[in-house]
Design a protein around this motif. Sequence first.
Motif, PDB file in Angstrom:
ATOM      1  N   LEU A  29     -52.459 -21.719  46.423  1.00 11.81           N
ATOM      2  CA  LEU A  29     -53.327 -22.384  45.458  1.00 11.81           C
ATOM      3  C   LEU A  29     -52.896 -22.038  44.039  1.00 11.81           C
ATOM      4  O   LEU A  29     -52.438 -20.931  43.764  1.00 11.81           O
ATOM      5  N   THR A  30     -53.058 -22.978  43.141  1.00 10.69           N
ATOM      6  CA  THR A  30     -52.789 -22.711  41.735  1.00 10.69           C
ATOM      7  C   THR A  30     -53.892 -21.822  41.178  1.00 10.69           C
ATOM      8  O   THR A  30     -54.954 -21.643  41.784  1.00 10.69           O
ATOM      9  N   PHE A  31     -53.638 -21.281  40.007  1.00 11.35           N
ATOM     10  CA  PHE A  31     -54.630 -20.451  39.327  1.00 11.35           C
ATOM     11  C   PHE A  31     -55.935 -21.219  39.150  1.00 11.35           C
ATOM     12  O   PHE A  31     -57.025 -20.697  39.375  1.00 11.35           O
ATOM     13  N   ALA A  35     -59.770 -20.532  40.998  1.00  8.61           N
ATOM     14  CA  ALA A  35     -61.035 -20.447  40.259  1.00  8.61           C
ATOM     15  C   ALA A  35     -62.040 -21.465  40.797  1.00  8.61           C
ATOM     16  O   ALA A  35     -63.235 -21.173  40.916  1.00  8.61           O
ATOM     17  N   LEU A  36     -61.561 -22.666  41.162  1.00  9.58           N
ATOM     18  CA  LEU A  36     -62.436 -23.704  41.701  1.00  9.58           C
ATOM     19  C   LEU A  36     -63.017 -23.270  43.034  1.00  9.58           C
ATOM     20  O   LEU A  36     -64.222 -23.443  43.288  1.00  9.58           O
ATOM     21  N   CYS A 193     -43.723 -19.168  39.939  1.00 11.60           N
ATOM     22  CA  CYS A 193     -44.739 -19.329  38.895  1.00 11.60           C
ATOM     23  C   CYS A 193     -44.757 -20.758  38.376  1.00 11.60           C
ATOM     24  O   CYS A 193     -45.831 -21.351  38.191  1.00 11.60           O
ATOM     25  N   LEU A 194     -43.592 -21.325  38.139  1.00  7.23           N
ATOM     26  CA  LEU A 194     -43.526 -22.696  37.632  1.00  7.23           C
ATOM     27  C   LEU A 194     -43.954 -23.703  38.689  1.00  7.23           C
ATOM     28  O   LEU A 194     -44.597 -24.717  38.383  1.00  7.23           O
ATOM     29  N   PRO A 198     -48.168 -26.168  37.674  1.00  9.45           N
ATOM     30  CA  PRO A 198     -47.461 -27.320  37.098  1.00  9.45           C
ATOM     31  C   PRO A 198     -47.785 -27.584  35.642  1.00  9.45           C
ATOM     32  O   PRO A 198     -47.052 -28.314  34.970  1.00  9.45           O
ATOM     33  N   GLY A 199     -48.871 -27.004  35.131  1.00  5.04           N
ATOM     34  CA  GLY A 199     -49.210 -27.185  33.729  1.00  5.04           C
ATOM     35  C   GLY A 199     -48.347 -26.364  32.789  1.00  5.04           C
ATOM     36  O   GLY A 199     -48.356 -26.598  31.577  1.00  5.04           O
TER      37      GLY A 199
END
Length: 244
Positions: A29-31, A35-36, A193-194, A198-199
């Motif tokens: 999961l992304t950061f 959080a979501l 990390c990249l 993706p942001g």
Amino acid sequence: MTRSADRSWIARSDGTGLRLDRRRSDGILTFEDVALCKHEGAAMAFDPLQGGWVPAGVEDDLHVAKPVLQNDIRAGSKPSVADRLQLRSWSQTDLPRYRELLDDPLIWENMTEPYPDPLTEEMASALIEVSNSSNHHRVFALLKDGTPVGQLRVLFEVDPDDPQTAEISYWIGRDYWKQGLASVAVPSFAARCLKDHPGLTSLIARAKDENTASLRVLGKAGFVIERPDQRPGWTLLRKVRDDS
């Protein structure tokens, strides 16, 4: 936020959906998605292979080879460094090992923070707690053959004028220097990390001018020297996202 009736997905603020019934191979999961999930009370599990969080109960479609045991190695061959490395979060059970590795003035010579001579047990415990309790960064213990030997970290929101940039840093225990661990771990970590965020448009890193080993490691990871850092005697390097 909206959750589906069958609890298989959560609506993001941008209108897209985060699927909870995904496969393990879909990645961590992304950061923002972590959080979501926390906000929505969706259960998560830490994936030590991929070094991040996944929805609990994901379909495990990754066929992972078992670790190579010493007595399984054929004559003249040995597992690669990459095969022997893993990432996971620090825990308080790591406290003695964490303190053993980090209470070393030579390691702190190449860090931006001053050496807290000595690194007390209370201070080490607090550092482990902070590493797992902030959404401002993600911190991982680097394991070799299951034993912590160093740390990798990505720090978000390092530049108020450029929120799409994050900073990576790392340290390796002195007993494990000159074994090629950072040369394997840092490029993989930067790429992850990249991919997971993706942001982000770029990553930065800092190294002492005299720390040629770290400068070489960062160069192998795709970082290029941008300019002298604000700290005298330090260099700022940058890796720009390249999705071509």
